[in-house]
Structure formats: C-alpha cells, structure tokens
Design a protein around this motif. Structure first.
Motif, mmCIF file in Angstrom:
data_model
loop_
_atom_site.group_PDB
_atom_site.id
_atom_site.type_symbol
_atom_site.label_atom_id
_atom_site.label_comp_id
_atom_site.label_asym_id
_atom_site.label_seq_id
_atom_site.Cartn_x
_atom_site.Cartn_y
_atom_site.Cartn_z
ATOM 1 N N VAL A 135 -7.842 -26.648 -29.776
ATOM 2 C CA VAL A 135 -7.635 -25.504 -28.889
ATOM 3 C C VAL A 135 -8.333 -25.788 -27.567
ATOM 4 N N LEU A 136 -7.604 -25.612 -26.475
ATOM 5 C CA LEU A 136 -8.175 -25.715 -25.129
ATOM 6 C C LEU A 136 -8.430 -24.301 -24.625
ATOM 7 N N LEU A 137 -9.634 -24.043 -24.165
ATOM 8 C CA LEU A 137 -10.017 -22.716 -23.705
ATOM 9 C C LEU A 137 -10.966 -22.838 -22.529
ATOM 10 N N PRO A 138 -11.115 -21.780 -21.728
ATOM 11 C CA PRO A 138 -11.999 -21.873 -20.568
ATOM 12 C C PRO A 138 -13.455 -22.070 -20.986
ATOM 13 N N TRP A 139 -14.200 -22.781 -20.145
ATOM 14 C CA TRP A 139 -15.639 -22.901 -20.345
ATOM 15 C C TRP A 139 -16.244 -21.507 -20.471
ATOM 16 N N ARG A 140 -17.134 -21.344 -21.391
ATOM 17 C CA ARG A 140 -17.647 -20.014 -21.779
ATOM 18 C C ARG A 140 -18.270 -19.230 -20.633
ATOM 19 N N ARG A 141 -18.815 -19.917 -19.646
ATOM 20 C CA ARG A 141 -19.403 -19.213 -18.498
ATOM 21 C C ARG A 141 -18.730 -19.627 -17.185
ATOM 22 N N ASP A 142 -17.442 -19.959 -17.267
ATOM 23 C CA ASP A 142 -16.706 -20.224 -16.038
ATOM 24 C C ASP A 142 -16.802 -18.970 -15.169
ATOM 25 N N PRO A 143 -17.141 -19.106 -13.884
ATOM 26 C CA PRO A 143 -17.489 -17.939 -13.070
ATOM 27 C C PRO A 143 -16.306 -17.051 -12.670
ATOM 28 N N HIS A 144 -15.638 -16.516 -13.634
ATOM 29 C CA HIS A 144 -14.615 -15.480 -13.435
ATOM 30 C C HIS A 144 -14.645 -14.633 -14.703
ATOM 31 N N PRO A 145 -14.739 -13.300 -14.569
ATOM 32 C CA PRO A 145 -14.864 -12.466 -15.772
ATOM 33 C C PRO A 145 -13.706 -12.618 -16.748
ATOM 34 N N HIS A 147 -12.046 -15.352 -17.345
ATOM 35 C CA HIS A 147 -12.226 -16.619 -18.053
ATOM 36 C C HIS A 147 -13.258 -16.459 -19.163
ATOM 37 N N ARG A 148 -14.335 -15.755 -18.865
ATOM 38 C CA ARG A 148 -15.371 -15.535 -19.877
ATOM 39 C C ARG A 148 -14.839 -14.651 -21.009
ATOM 40 N N GLN A 166 -12.459 -27.555 -30.477
ATOM 41 C CA GLN A 166 -12.404 -26.709 -29.288
ATOM 42 C C GLN A 166 -12.888 -27.495 -28.073
ATOM 43 N N LEU A 167 -12.020 -27.614 -27.074
ATOM 44 C CA LEU A 167 -12.377 -28.263 -25.824
ATOM 45 C C LEU A 167 -12.360 -27.215 -24.725
ATOM 46 N N GLU A 168 -13.477 -27.070 -24.036
ATOM 47 C CA GLU A 168 -13.597 -26.082 -22.964
ATOM 48 C C GLU A 168 -13.382 -26.769 -21.618
ATOM 49 N N TYR A 169 -12.444 -26.240 -20.843
ATOM 50 C CA TYR A 169 -12.150 -26.812 -19.532
ATOM 51 C C TYR A 169 -12.749 -25.936 -18.434
ATOM 52 N N VAL A 170 -12.986 -26.535 -17.279
ATOM 53 C CA VAL A 170 -13.623 -25.802 -16.181
ATOM 54 C C VAL A 170 -12.629 -25.616 -15.037
ATOM 55 N N VAL A 171 -12.696 -24.443 -14.425
ATOM 56 C CA VAL A 171 -11.887 -24.147 -13.248
ATOM 57 C C VAL A 171 -12.808 -23.735 -12.106
ATOM 58 N N TRP A 172 -13.389 -22.543 -12.201
ATOM 59 C CA TRP A 172 -14.232 -22.047 -11.113
ATOM 60 C C TRP A 172 -15.652 -22.603 -11.139
ATOM 61 N N ALA A 173 -16.064 -23.205 -12.232
ATOM 62 C CA ALA A 173 -17.415 -23.774 -12.287
ATOM 63 C C ALA A 173 -17.604 -24.886 -11.265
ATOM 64 N N TRP A 174 -16.513 -25.503 -10.809
ATOM 65 C CA TRP A 174 -16.635 -26.540 -9.794
ATOM 66 C C TRP A 174 -17.257 -26.000 -8.507
#
Length: 250
Positions: A135-145, A147-148, A166-174
């Motif tokens: 399962v691909l899912l957003p990083w747990r604390r990616d900075p968008h509510p 996403h969390r 489970q693989l967590e990918y990052v979007v806004w954390a960059w």
C-alpha cells in the motif's frame, strides 16, 4: 528545503528493478495529482513489470479553486477526477479501477472526527477487494491536513487485515516540513527509488493535471503548483519511508 536531521537527498538509492518485487499495489491518494507527484515513477515501474495497480482517491479535490464560476464544485470535481484518470492511464494503470471516496477537500476527517468511521469502513472494503501486497500512502506528517488524515484512515482500515507492506510517499514535506514533521530517530527508514527510466512518463502524468498547472480554471486566487515545487518531482528518484517492523522493511 533544509532538512534538519533527515536529508531526503542522502537516502540510499535502490534500482528501478526493485519495484517489481513490491507485488500488487494499492495507492491511496488524498487529492488528484498526489499520485503523479509523490509516486508516479513507482506506479509506472510497477506496471512495466506487470504488477497490478489500483488507486483510491480520498477527497473530491474541489478546494483548489473555490471561487471559480465557470467550474462550480460538481464541475471541478469531475474535471479533477478526469485529470486523475488520464494521469493513471499515462502511468499504465487501469483508470476504470479507480475508487473515489468523495470526502470534502480540505476537510478529510482525521481520527475521532465525524465521518472518520464510515470512511474507514468503505476504504477497508476496497482494500479487501484489492488484496494488495503493498500500500502506498502519504507520509504520516506530510504538511497538509488531508494528507495526515488520509494516513490515519489507511492505518485504521488496515487494522485486523493480513499485514501488507506500507510505503509512505512525500509531497509537501519537500517544501513545508518543520523539523518535527520529518522522520524522527527510529521512527522510519527511508530510501530513494531510481525512476530515471520512467521520468518522462511521470512528467507527462503530472502535466495531465492541467487545472493545477495553468489558468484553466477561472479563479486568480486558486491553487497552482509552483516551479520550485515541481522541481522536486522532476528528479530521477522518489523518496519512500517505512516504519520499522513492517513487511519488507530493510
């Protein structure tokens, strides 16, 4: 972005061939475009290796341009869903398999909020239908509510089911991550995936989200992906994070 204590660019690089070993995959997407930005290269590599890929869209995507008159909410939702289906097709996934939860953009319910339990129930049913190995899912604390909240929905939906990777990918954390948003010592191991062979495909999938890249929608104050943000996703690698103790954790 400065990454205190956790530098994405310094994570070990795994070859493109690594994707084939992930098996059938379910990608959970907070908003249309997150799939192409955060893990589009991996999705393309999975499909190239013959692995099934299914997608679940969590929000309705309507808050990117809330003041549009040409595209009222229902039209914005339809447009963004159509863009997502086009992007998935470019990446080689079957857009007909897309499942849409339709939660309000900007107000995806976190754990404990109204609507969370019902959303978990539906998401769980789709996980049971897909029976993914990963399962691909957003990083747990990616900075968008959203996403969390999406991460919390997935975690709740997976409880009691056969354990999957489970693989967590990052979007806004960059760009937006505070130090506390990044992985803390012992919390997660990270690695990068070489996506150079499919980078052009990923860029085409990102470009399919025209409403987020151009003035297609008539809302001057609406959202638009910045050049600096897009530059992170023009790199020939993608970042993935894994919690310790889960399947496949290296």
């Amino acid at each position: 972005m400065t990454e205190p204590g956790f530098a994405f660019a310094e994570l070990p690089l795994r070859p493109a061939s690594y994707a084939a070993g992930l098996g059938s995959t379910l990608v959970v997407i907070p908003h249309p475009d997150d799939e192409s930005l955060g893990c589009g290269g991996l999705l393309a590599l999975l499909r190239q290796s013959g692995q099934p890929v299914r997608a679940v869209l969590i929000s309705d995507g309507t808050m990117s341009h809330p003041n549009s008159r040409k595209f009222p909410p229902a039209a914005r939702q339809a447009l963004r869903e159509a863009e997502l289906r086009q992007a998935l097709t470019i990446l080689g996934a079957d857009a007909a398999e897309l499942r849409c939860l339709g939660l309000p953009d900007g107000a995806v319910p976190p754990q404990g909020a109204a609507g969370f339990t019902a959303a978990v129930r539906q998401l769980r049913a789709w996980v049971e239908e897909a029976r993914p190995a990963t399962v691909l899912l957003p990083w747990r604390r990616d900075p968008h509510p959203d996403h969390r909240a999406t991460h919390q929905l997935v975690q709740a939906a997976l409880q009691g089911l056969p354990v999957v990777r489970q693989l967590e990918y990052v979007v806004w954390a960059w760009e937006r991550a505070a130090p506390a948003d990044l992985p803390q010592p012992g919390e997660a191991a990270g690695w990068r995936l070489d996506i150079a062979p499919v980078l052009a495909q990923k860029q085409q999938a990102i470009a399919a989200h025209r409403s987020q890249l151009t003035n297609l929608i008539d809302d001057p104050a609406g959202f638009r992906l910045s050049d600096s943000m897009l530059a992170h996703f023009a790199q020939p690698s993608e970042v993935y994070l894994e919690a310790p103790g889960l399947p496949g954790r290296a």
